[in-house]
Write an enzyme that holds these catalytic residues in place. Structure first.
Site, mmCIF file in Angstrom:
data_model
loop_
_atom_site.group_PDB
_atom_site.id
_atom_site.type_symbol
_atom_site.label_atom_id
_atom_site.label_comp_id
_atom_site.label_asym_id
_atom_site.label_seq_id
_atom_site.Cartn_x
_atom_site.Cartn_y
_atom_site.Cartn_z
ATOM 1 N N GLY A 42 0.593 -0.914 0.225
ATOM 2 C CA GLY A 42 -0.061 -0.099 0.021
ATOM 3 C C GLY A 42 0.857 1.316 0.034
ATOM 4 O O GLY A 42 1.737 1.419 -0.613
ATOM 5 N N ASP A 43 0.769 1.821 1.057
ATOM 6 C CA ASP A 43 1.197 3.216 1.159
ATOM 7 C C ASP A 43 2.610 3.269 2.341
ATOM 8 O O ASP A 43 2.575 4.278 2.788
ATOM 9 C CB ASP A 43 1.090 4.756 1.221
ATOM 10 C CG ASP A 43 -0.470 4.711 2.242
ATOM 11 O OD1 ASP A 43 -0.439 3.459 2.648
ATOM 12 O OD2 ASP A 43 -1.055 5.025 2.378
ATOM 13 N N GLU A 44 2.683 2.363 2.451
ATOM 14 C CA GLU A 44 3.640 2.373 3.994
ATOM 15 C C GLU A 44 4.367 1.577 3.847
ATOM 16 O O GLU A 44 5.006 0.936 2.448
ATOM 17 C CB GLU A 44 2.781 0.860 4.810
ATOM 18 C CG GLU A 44 1.193 1.277 5.887
ATOM 19 C CD GLU A 44 0.922 0.304 6.752
ATOM 20 O OE1 GLU A 44 2.220 -0.739 6.888
ATOM 21 O OE2 GLU A 44 -0.275 0.566 6.731
#
Length: 522
Positions: A433-435
């Site tokens: 994801g955006d991690e």
């Protein structure tokens, strides 16, 4: 009763040599030709890879310059229009010897500052090609060879636009000597007779291993240019600029559109072949005179190639790199090639299992493993390290508004920015994801917090997607060993909690986990 005669290897080879010495000679010549063609193909593949590696090094050189320029472009002195202070920063960078000089100019090309001159002295700009391109893109724009009016030397310019609030206000350029690229070629430690050249996007020779002063600034050879019309990498047979017959390989960078060409003199390739033919003829004469002795020798040696595969087979089973020794048996070579291919497939599978497919960064499993190993190392050495958990702010609207293609492009750019901001000894990872996450080796919490703020500034710089500026930010949680946790799961849990606290604190923040709790970084 049937009589059966069992041939030993020795007796069979003696009989074979005695009866088939001439056909065997022909076969030997055929095998030599086959070996030459395979070696030639392997040389082509290896040289194309070498050209690609050098082209990557050239891109890395330009990327390093771009990173320096972009960092310099964010200077508060420039924002405040404090030109004397900004000139001092330019001069300090120039004094490192990495760049010839740096120039700050207006959008019309008028030089405001030139680190190669005393403050306030402004010569006319000699090349305006970059100005139009800089106005159309976010840079960098890399020129070909430009005649510098100060040093009277041919230099290469790397330029970026300086923007404030999305408005293009200045151009910032760094000039480097082609000799720097020539030194890069020397560092490759290639064969002395190989002719290697770096060619810019206009097919002009910029640097060269042979007669650079003679050919720098001139067009590449016609044979090379004809070959490069059809592909970004490949090989050809032709002549160099000085007329040397070569087997040529080339690779063009998709980033800078610059190319690297390698020419191996044909005489160098065929010379080895002629040498082998001479030795083979001598061997045939020896065989005619002492076939029995040679057959006995071969019989005692025939098992050696098979035994030579034992170490590669064990290396494959242990997951180590497979190195195939020199084998003089065709079947053994094929088995060795199969072992090598299996090793490469295993390494590729291991890489896919531990790295993110989109960004190429290590994944959570590899990151956690490194954290665990670093805890053991730090415990023995009495050192510190820090873990950063990073969550992008405002990323979901990017996918919703611009589509997942834009989201993927920005994730790749975020990964690149993280790499560029940390040391080679540190490691960036993507959890999905955006991690993202970063481990900072030998870095205590206070220093890690400063680096985290630097990462937020870097990630928050606008992203150019199809001509449109896209903005996101990041929230970062910092946990340090052993202050925040002495075991892996506790240290990672504290970094995760700190990151969520940063999100709750208004995003774009850094929260550090310490023995006293979680607190915002100043």
């Amino acid at each position: 009763m049937t009589l059966r005669f069992d041939f030993s290897i020795k007796s069979a080879l003696v009989l074979l040599v005695a009866i088939c010495i001439m056909p065997a000679s022909l076969i030997a010549f055929a095998l030599l030709s086959y070996d030459y063609l395979r070696a030639r193909d392997a040389q082509i593949d290896s040289s194309v890879m070498t050209a690609r590696t050098i082209a990557y090094s050239v891109d890395k050189e330009f990327s390093s310059i771009e990173t320096t320029l972009r960092a310099l472009a964010t200077s508060p002195s420039l924002s405040k229009k404090d030109l004397p202070a900004f000139y001092a920063q330019m001069s300090e960078i120039q004094s490192s010897g990495f760049m010839q000089n740096l120039v700050l100019s207006t959008l019309q090309g008028k030089q405001l500052l030139n680190s190669g001159l005393p403050f306030g002295e402004r010569p006319p700009i000699s090349d305006r090609t970059n100005l139009r391109l800089l106005d159309e893109t976010n840079g960098p724009v890399i020129s070909g060879l430009i005649k510098d009016t100060i040093s009277n030397q041919a230099l290469i310019a790397v330029s970026i636009p300086v923007r404030r609030a999305g408005k293009h206000i200045y151009n910032l350029s760094a000039y480097i000597s082609p000799n720097q690229l020539a030194r890069l070629l020397k560092q490759q430690q290639l064969a002395p007779d190989w002719i290697v050249a770096i060619i810019d996007s206009q097919s002009t020779i910029v640097a060269r291993t042979h007669d650079m002063s003679r050919f720098s600034g001139k067009q590449a050879s016609a044979d090379l240019l004809d070959a490069m019309k059809f592909d970004n990498q490949g090989w050809f047979e032709g002549t160099t600029s000085e007329g040397t017959q070569v087997l040529g390989m080339f690779s063009r960078s998709a980033v800078s559109n610059w190319s690297v060409a390698i020419g191996i003199p044909s005489a160098s390739l065929t010379g080895e072949m002629r040498k082998k033919v001479g030795w083979l003829a001598l061997a045939i004469m020896v065989l005619l005179l002492s076939s029995i002795g040679v057959a006995s020798f071969v019989a005692t040696r025939i098992a050696l190639p098979v035994r030579g595969l034992r170490a590669p087979a064990l290396a494959l089973g242990q997951g180590k790199d497979v190195v195939i020794p020199s084998l003089r048996l065709k079947e053994a070579k094929e088995v060795g090639a199969a072992l090598r291919q299996a090793s490469l497939m295993l390494q590729a599978a291991q890489h896919q299992a531990t790295h993110d497919v989109l960004t190429g960064l290590p994944n959570r499993a590899l990151f956690n493993d490194l954290v665990s190993r670093q805890i053991a190392i730090s415990a023995l050495a009495g050192t510190q390290f820090s873990v950063l958990y990073i969550d992008l702010d405002g990323f979901k609207p990017v996918n919703d508004i611009h589509g997942h293609a834009a989201g993927d492009a920005i994730l790749c750019e975020v990964a690149q920015r993280l790499r560029s901001e940390v040391r080679d000894s540190d490691m960036s990872a993507r959890f999905g994801g955006d991690e993202f996450a970063v481990i900072l080796i030998g870095t205590p919490g206070k220093t890690a917090a400063k680096i985290a703020n630097t990462l937020i500034r870097s990630v928050s710089e606008p992203y150019n997607f199809k001509g449109e500026a896209v903005r996101i930010s990041a929230s970062i949680g910092v946990a340090s060993y052993p202050e925040s946790g002495a075991v892996e799961h506790e240290l990672l849990r504290m970094a995760d909690l700190a990151m969520y606290q940063a999100k709750d604190a208004g995003k774009g923040q850094v929260v550090c986990a310490s023995a006293s709790g979680l607190h915002l970084s100043a």
